[in-house]
Design a protein around this motif. Sequence first.
Motif, PDB file in Angstrom:
ATOM      1  N   LEU A 423       0.823  -1.207   0.000  1.00  0.00           N
ATOM      2  CA  LEU A 423       0.000   0.000   0.000  1.00  0.00           C
ATOM      3  C   LEU A 423       0.863   1.265   0.000  1.00  0.00           C
ATOM      4  N   LYS A 424       1.941   1.243   0.768  1.00  0.00           N
ATOM      5  CA  LYS A 424       2.782   2.438   0.858  1.00  0.00           C
ATOM      6  C   LYS A 424       3.415   2.779  -0.480  1.00  0.00           C
ATOM      7  N   SER A 425       3.922   1.748  -1.182  1.00  0.00           N
ATOM      8  CA  SER A 425       4.579   2.015  -2.468  1.00  0.00           C
ATOM      9  C   SER A 425       3.562   2.444  -3.526  1.00  0.00           C
ATOM     10  N   LEU A 426       2.295   2.028  -3.354  1.00  0.00           N
ATOM     11  CA  LEU A 426       1.243   2.422  -4.296  1.00  0.00           C
ATOM     12  C   LEU A 426       0.789   3.854  -4.025  1.00  0.00           C
ATOM     13  N   ARG A 427       0.378   4.114  -2.791  1.00  0.00           N
ATOM     14  CA  ARG A 427      -0.217   5.416  -2.480  1.00  0.00           C
ATOM     15  C   ARG A 427       0.807   6.547  -2.458  1.00  0.00           C
ATOM     16  N   SER A 428       2.063   6.216  -2.194  1.00  0.00           N
ATOM     17  CA  SER A 428       3.080   7.272  -2.186  1.00  0.00           C
ATOM     18  C   SER A 428       3.324   7.830  -3.581  1.00  0.00           C
ATOM     19  N   GLN A 429       2.855   7.112  -4.610  1.00  0.00           N
ATOM     20  CA  GLN A 429       3.031   7.590  -5.980  1.00  0.00           C
ATOM     21  C   GLN A 429       1.732   8.167  -6.554  1.00  0.00           C
ATOM     22  N   MET A 430       0.757   8.397  -5.668  1.00  0.00           N
ATOM     23  CA  MET A 430      -0.507   9.000  -6.066  1.00  0.00           C
ATOM     24  C   MET A 430      -0.588  10.434  -5.555  1.00  0.00           C
ATOM     25  N   THR A 443       2.581  25.886  10.008  1.00  0.00           N
ATOM     26  CA  THR A 443       2.964  26.906   9.028  1.00  0.00           C
ATOM     27  C   THR A 443       2.544  26.489   7.626  1.00  0.00           C
ATOM     28  N   ILE A 444       2.486  27.464   6.740  1.00  0.00           N
ATOM     29  CA  ILE A 444       2.190  27.178   5.341  1.00  0.00           C
ATOM     30  C   ILE A 444       3.270  26.282   4.754  1.00  0.00           C
ATOM     31  N   ARG A 445       4.520  26.538   5.141  1.00  0.00           N
ATOM     32  CA  ARG A 445       5.625  25.706   4.651  1.00  0.00           C
ATOM     33  C   ARG A 445       5.419  24.238   5.038  1.00  0.00           C
ATOM     34  N   ASP A 446       5.032  23.999   6.294  1.00  0.00           N
ATOM     35  CA  ASP A 446       4.815  22.621   6.760  1.00  0.00           C
ATOM     36  C   ASP A 446       3.676  21.951   6.010  1.00  0.00           C
ATOM     37  N   ASN A 447       2.631  22.715   5.694  1.00  0.00           N
ATOM     38  CA  ASN A 447       1.499  22.143   4.978  1.00  0.00           C
ATOM     39  C   ASN A 447       1.875  21.744   3.556  1.00  0.00           C
ATOM     40  N   ILE A 448       2.687  22.560   2.905  1.00  0.00           N
ATOM     41  CA  ILE A 448       3.113  22.202   1.542  1.00  0.00           C
ATOM     42  C   ILE A 448       4.068  21.015   1.588  1.00  0.00           C
ATOM     43  N   LYS A 449       4.963  20.992   2.576  1.00  0.00           N
ATOM     44  CA  LYS A 449       5.939  19.899   2.687  1.00  0.00           C
ATOM     45  C   LYS A 449       5.291  18.585   3.103  1.00  0.00           C
ATOM     46  N   TYR A 450       4.029  18.644   3.548  1.00  0.00           N
ATOM     47  CA  TYR A 450       3.338  17.417   3.943  1.00  0.00           C
ATOM     48  C   TYR A 450       3.251  16.447   2.769  1.00  0.00           C
ATOM     49  N   GLY A 451       3.298  16.999   1.543  1.00  0.00           N
ATOM     50  CA  GLY A 451       3.283  16.126   0.368  1.00  0.00           C
ATOM     51  C   GLY A 451       4.560  15.309   0.233  1.00  0.00           C
ATOM     52  N   ARG A 452       5.670  15.864   0.716  1.00  0.00           N
ATOM     53  CA  ARG A 452       6.962  15.151   0.710  1.00  0.00           C
ATOM     54  C   ARG A 452       7.829  15.800   1.777  1.00  0.00           C
ATOM     55  N   VAL A 506       4.511  19.259  -4.936  1.00  0.00           N
ATOM     56  CA  VAL A 506       5.802  18.941  -4.333  1.00  0.00           C
ATOM     57  C   VAL A 506       5.972  17.442  -4.107  1.00  0.00           C
ATOM     58  N   SER A 507       4.862  16.697  -4.116  1.00  0.00           N
ATOM     59  CA  SER A 507       4.951  15.249  -3.878  1.00  0.00           C
ATOM     60  C   SER A 507       5.407  14.471  -5.114  1.00  0.00           C
ATOM     61  N   ARG A 508       5.407  15.137  -6.287  1.00  0.00           N
ATOM     62  CA  ARG A 508       5.844  14.521  -7.547  1.00  0.00           C
ATOM     63  C   ARG A 508       5.126  13.185  -7.814  1.00  0.00           C
ATOM     64  N   PRO A 509       3.812  13.184  -7.886  1.00  0.00           N
ATOM     65  CA  PRO A 509       3.075  11.918  -8.061  1.00  0.00           C
ATOM     66  C   PRO A 509       3.245  11.337  -9.456  1.00  0.00           C
ATOM     67  N   GLY A 510       3.164  10.014  -9.544  1.00  0.00           N
ATOM     68  CA  GLY A 510       3.204   9.351 -10.842  1.00  0.00           C
ATOM     69  C   GLY A 510       1.828   9.356 -11.492  1.00  0.00           C
ATOM     70  N   ILE A 511       0.792   9.260 -10.658  1.00  0.00           N
ATOM     71  CA  ILE A 511      -0.595   9.335 -11.130  1.00  0.00           C
ATOM     72  C   ILE A 511      -1.288  10.438 -10.351  1.00  0.00           C
ATOM     73  N   LEU A 512      -1.976  11.302 -11.047  1.00  0.00           N
ATOM     74  CA  LEU A 512      -2.641  12.443 -10.430  1.00  0.00           C
ATOM     75  C   LEU A 512      -4.153  12.265 -10.511  1.00  0.00           C
ATOM     76  N   ILE A 513      -4.816  12.530  -9.388  1.00  0.00           N
ATOM     77  CA  ILE A 513      -6.273  12.431  -9.324  1.00  0.00           C
ATOM     78  C   ILE A 513      -6.825  13.763  -8.850  1.00  0.00           C
ATOM     79  N   LEU A 514      -7.642  14.391  -9.679  1.00  0.00           N
ATOM     80  CA  LEU A 514      -8.279  15.655  -9.326  1.00  0.00           C
ATOM     81  C   LEU A 514      -9.788  15.414  -9.246  1.00  0.00           C
ATOM     82  N   ASP A 515     -10.306  15.367  -8.031  1.00  0.00           N
ATOM     83  CA  ASP A 515     -11.731  15.095  -7.808  1.00  0.00           C
ATOM     84  C   ASP A 515     -12.436  16.396  -7.454  1.00  0.00           C
ATOM     85  N   GLU A 516     -13.035  17.037  -8.468  1.00  0.00           N
ATOM     86  CA  GLU A 516     -13.698  18.335  -8.280  1.00  0.00           C
ATOM     87  C   GLU A 516     -12.734  19.337  -7.656  1.00  0.00           C
ATOM     88  N   ALA A 517     -11.465  19.287  -8.051  1.00  0.00           N
ATOM     89  CA  ALA A 517     -10.431  20.065  -7.379  1.00  0.00           C
ATOM     90  C   ALA A 517     -10.549  21.556  -7.603  1.00  0.00           C
TER      91      ALA A 517
END
Length: 591
Positions: A423-430, A443-452, A506-517
């Motif tokens: 699961l980790k190797s799958l979801r980490s690339q989403m 902080t705003i910085r911490d929130n953006i870095k949450y992706g990686r 910043v997370s550099r995903p391999g697959i991107l999902i935009l749900d009503e983004a």
Amino acid sequence: MAVNSSRIDEDQKEVFKKDTLLRLYRYLLEFKKEIIIVLFIMAGTIAISMSAPLMMEYAINSCVANKDMAGLLWLGSGAAVLFLLFLAGTKIRMRLMADVSNRVLLNIREELYQHIQTLGFGFFDSRPTGKVLARIIGDVNALKDVLSDSVTQLIPDLLTVVCVAVIMLLKNYRLAMAALLTLPILAVGMFLIETTVHRRWQIYRKKTSNLNAYVHEDLSGIRIIQSFAAEPETKEVFHDLVNQHYKSFMDAVIVADGFGPLVEITWGLGGFLLYFIGIRIVGVENIGIGTFLAFSTYIAMFWSPIRNLANFYNKLTTNISAAERIFDIIDTEAEITDQEGAVILPEIKGEVVFEHVSFAYGDEPDRLILDDVNFTVKPGETIALVGPTGAGKTTIVNLISRFYETTSGSIFIDRHEIKEVTLKSLRSQMGIMTQDNFLFSGTIRDNIKYGRLEASDDEVMEAAKAVNAHEFIMKLENGYDTVISERGAGLSIGQRQLLAFARTMVSRPGILILDEATSSIDTHTELLVQKGIDALLKGRTSFVIAHRLSTIRKADRIFVIDQGNIMESGSHEELMDQKGAYYKLYQSQFS
């Protein structure tokens, strides 16, 4: 899907109290060294307390009777030293055990929290968050006294009772039997009380959980409540839940408070039988004054721990229901787990294949949300999913991330079946963007870095610039170090969404999902972020769910989802030429 609301008591499977208690005590075994030290100290303090009546008996029968003042002085000095040792030992063992019980609670809470994080969306969809919080916080805290008293009170009191009973039987078995005659009455009474009160404490825990769930839900939606002036209605519901909580507590306490009077009555009756049998049947002349006084002390030493044991038993029945609720969650099996032999998914190129995929929720197996869905997406393609609400669009993207398990069929990413990878190797690339993206306090910085989390400050800034968030961030008081509260209060909806885009970038995903983004972003902000979205989509396989059809015209293919299947597929131009469901949907938006 069956949902448990804040006004409905939770279902809980019945378990043997003995099994729950033994399971709880296993956590103490991790601290064997500390508990052995505590037991060693307790043995010394119990020995000291047992010697006190014997010293008094010797002082009266020997020293006082023979006018041995020197012996009496030595005996008194020795008793004073033993008393100081008793106080020191008691203080040390209480402090040690308090530390052990707190560390056990820490381990239980961490185990519970870590297990909850492994549970699937179905678990959280079916119950209010407040009820989960009640178990992590309130129910775990309720176990502290049980764990601590199990060693510092239960063991020494049991040993004291046994030692006192043995000493009394050895000194005079008839007086001892007189003092112990009321024990069967106490045992029967305690059993009857416990049988009734345990069920009532279970109800009380459920009412506490309901109240916590409602308060959490109410405070989370306080803006809606105030905007609709619904305070009187919420107050009425809260009042009703508080009354239920109060009544359940009183129902339990009224029965539980019977433990104290029961012990006092049997204690008094036992003391009466001791003096009656000792004076009228055995005869005072056959018992030395020192022995009678020693027995009087021993009877107090016997019934005092009996009272403590009754209080502990009462505390146990009060809080064992909390342990049952904790283990009920821990025993809930995660619906989505790594299969045995699961491999790490290598860096993905982005090919996605659905082969005869069907899906239905577990409690409604006959109502298919998806029915035999088949499609192949090439690496780097952008796929738009459109269709009416409830058609299955979000279900498709949730299955790709394996937030739910397919009812039948298989899903492949780069020819790897997703059930066979971790699961980790799958979801980490989403990279997943939704309409309501959660921002954490910090902080705003911490929130953006949450992706990686390992992203550098430069990468954070680059991601923000790519989605046009950098400009508004720099206008804030402390820029990237500006502290925001939970959910990003103080920021506009568009600004929160831009930060969520930067976090995904910043997370550099391999697959991107935009749900009503982009549904929460105004037209002006959408124009600003559209460039960032294009940069985010470039070179990545992307799934875009949108009701605003103007945002998906550039998609490589559009899937029209309805009735659990793909009704039409093709580019915007191809579907418009077909004049089918998509054409009608598009025309209805722009007519």
